[in-house]
Design an enzyme around this catalytic site. Structure first.
Site, PDB file in Angstrom:
ATOM      1  N   ALA A  27      -1.424   4.800   5.271  1.00  0.00           N
ATOM      2  CA  ALA A  27      -1.078   4.239   6.586  1.00  0.00           C
ATOM      3  C   ALA A  27      -2.106   3.253   7.111  1.00  0.00           C
ATOM      4  CB  ALA A  27      -0.899   5.376   7.595  1.00  0.00           C
ATOM      5  N   GLY A  30      -0.792  -2.597   4.922  1.00  0.00           N
ATOM      6  CA  GLY A  30       0.539  -2.967   4.464  1.00  0.00           C
ATOM      7  C   GLY A  30       1.678  -2.355   5.249  1.00  0.00           C
ATOM      8  N   GLY A  32       2.687   0.625   5.225  1.00  0.00           N
ATOM      9  CA  GLY A  32       2.331   1.935   5.774  1.00  0.00           C
ATOM     10  C   GLY A  32       1.772   1.815   7.176  1.00  0.00           C
ATOM     11  N   SER A 155      11.104   1.452  -5.180  1.00  0.00           N
ATOM     12  CA  SER A 155      11.164   0.003  -5.370  1.00  0.00           C
ATOM     13  C   SER A 155      12.311  -0.336  -6.309  1.00  0.00           C
ATOM     14  CB  SER A 155       9.855  -0.505  -5.989  1.00  0.00           C
ATOM     15  OG  SER A 155       9.977  -1.849  -6.420  1.00  0.00           O
ATOM     16  N   TYR A 180       4.470   0.851 -13.965  1.00  0.00           N
ATOM     17  CA  TYR A 180       4.805   0.800 -12.536  1.00  0.00           C
ATOM     18  C   TYR A 180       6.283   1.108 -12.343  1.00  0.00           C
ATOM     19  CZ  TYR A 180       5.529  -0.937  -7.798  1.00  0.00           C
ATOM     20  OH  TYR A 180       5.884  -1.035  -6.463  1.00  0.00           O
TER      21      TYR A 180
END
Length: 297
Positions: A27, A30, A32, A155, A180
């Protein structure tokens, strides 16, 4: 309540979260940070689960100045270390009466090959396994806080590859992009499996694609890729825009019947066929629990 366009996503809603407690991993930066800021503005108590406490404190100050909500706290969490995850969960369970929303947001993207403290390939360990353990440890508290939600930031990269269960730690070969993609596929499969297991508990689970976002996630990429991202900036989202689907899944009323679903641009979206494979999801569940040394039926 709908999002506007592909590159200018803003979820328009006055929904309040007064009296709710939200845990957000990653958090301090970005999407977050923008998620934390938005939900704090809606009146929620925010627990910023962060590895870098100095940057977290800077982010907290910014959130407080922007929202006027002083009910924002920082707790240490390193998702690459299961001891840190367990220590974080222990503190939250001891200090908090409820956790109404857990947002598994933190992540690392296409980094050079490395391992977590516990020997997991870094992207799998941080993006998937760390969040699985965190969810497992907080689940009883989340259930007692129902109606509650668990939001998993995945994603579209989940479509890039399959799941290599025979080499899930990428020890035989390593491709940063495929690793990823595998971690993001694991995110979607985990959310799907978890939602099925939580039917009837009052806890809903959602996974999502935030969009191609201008964020620190690109820091490990070759300079050419970073330049390309800047050149094509008009086709990407700001961190504020990228946070909108997370905020939607956390706060939009009436999503309970869509638990287990995958979202993009503040609406349900189609995930890959592989990500919809319940047998594969079960195999991943078993492998993940075994790697973490937990029993979770």
């Amino acid at each position: 309540m709908y999002c506007r366009g592909v590159c200018c996503n803003h979820w328009s809603s006055e929904e309040r979260l007064d009296g709710k407690t939200v845990v957000i991993t990653g958090a301090n930066t970005g999407i977050g940070k923008e998620t934390a800021k938005d939900l704090a503005r809606r009146g929620a108590r925010i627990i910023m689960a962060c590895r870098d406490l100095e940057r977290a404190e800077e982010a907290r100050t910014d959130i407080l100045e922007d929202t006027g909500n002083e009910n924002v706290v920082i707790r240490k969490l390193d998702l690459s270390d299961t001891k840190s995850i367990r220590a974080f969960a222990e503190v939250v369970i001891k200090e908090e009466k409820q956790v109404n929303i857990l947002i598994n947001n933190a992540g690392i993207m296409m980094c050079p090959y490395s391992k977590t403290v516990d020997g997991f390939e870094m992207q799998l360990g941080v993006n998937h396994l760390g969040h699985v353990l965190l969810t497992y440890l907080l689940l009883d508290l989340i259930k007692r806080s129902a109606p509650a939600r668990i939001v998993v930031v995945a994603s579209v990269a989940h479509t890039w590859t399959g799941l290599r269960l025979d080499d899930i730690n990428s020890e035989k070969s390593y491709d940063a992009m495929k690793a990823y993609g595998q971690s993001k596929l694991a995110n979607v499969l985990f959310a799907r499996s978890l939602a099925k297991r939580l039917q009837g508990t009052g806890v809903s689970v959602f996974s999502l694609h935030p969009g191609v976002v201008q964020s620190d996630l690109w820091r490990h990429q070759h300079q050419c890729i970073q330049v390309a991202v800047k050149i094509f900036k008009v086709f990407t989202k700001t961190t504020v825009e990228g946070a909108q689907t997370t905020i939607y899944c956390a706060a939009e009323p009436g999503l309970e019947s869509l638990s287990g679903g995958y979202f993009s641009d503040c609406a349900t979206a189609r995930c890959s066929r592989t990500a919809s494979d319940d047998d594969l999801a079960q195999k991943l569940w078993e492998v993940s629990c075994n790697m973490l040394g937990i029993t979770w039926q």
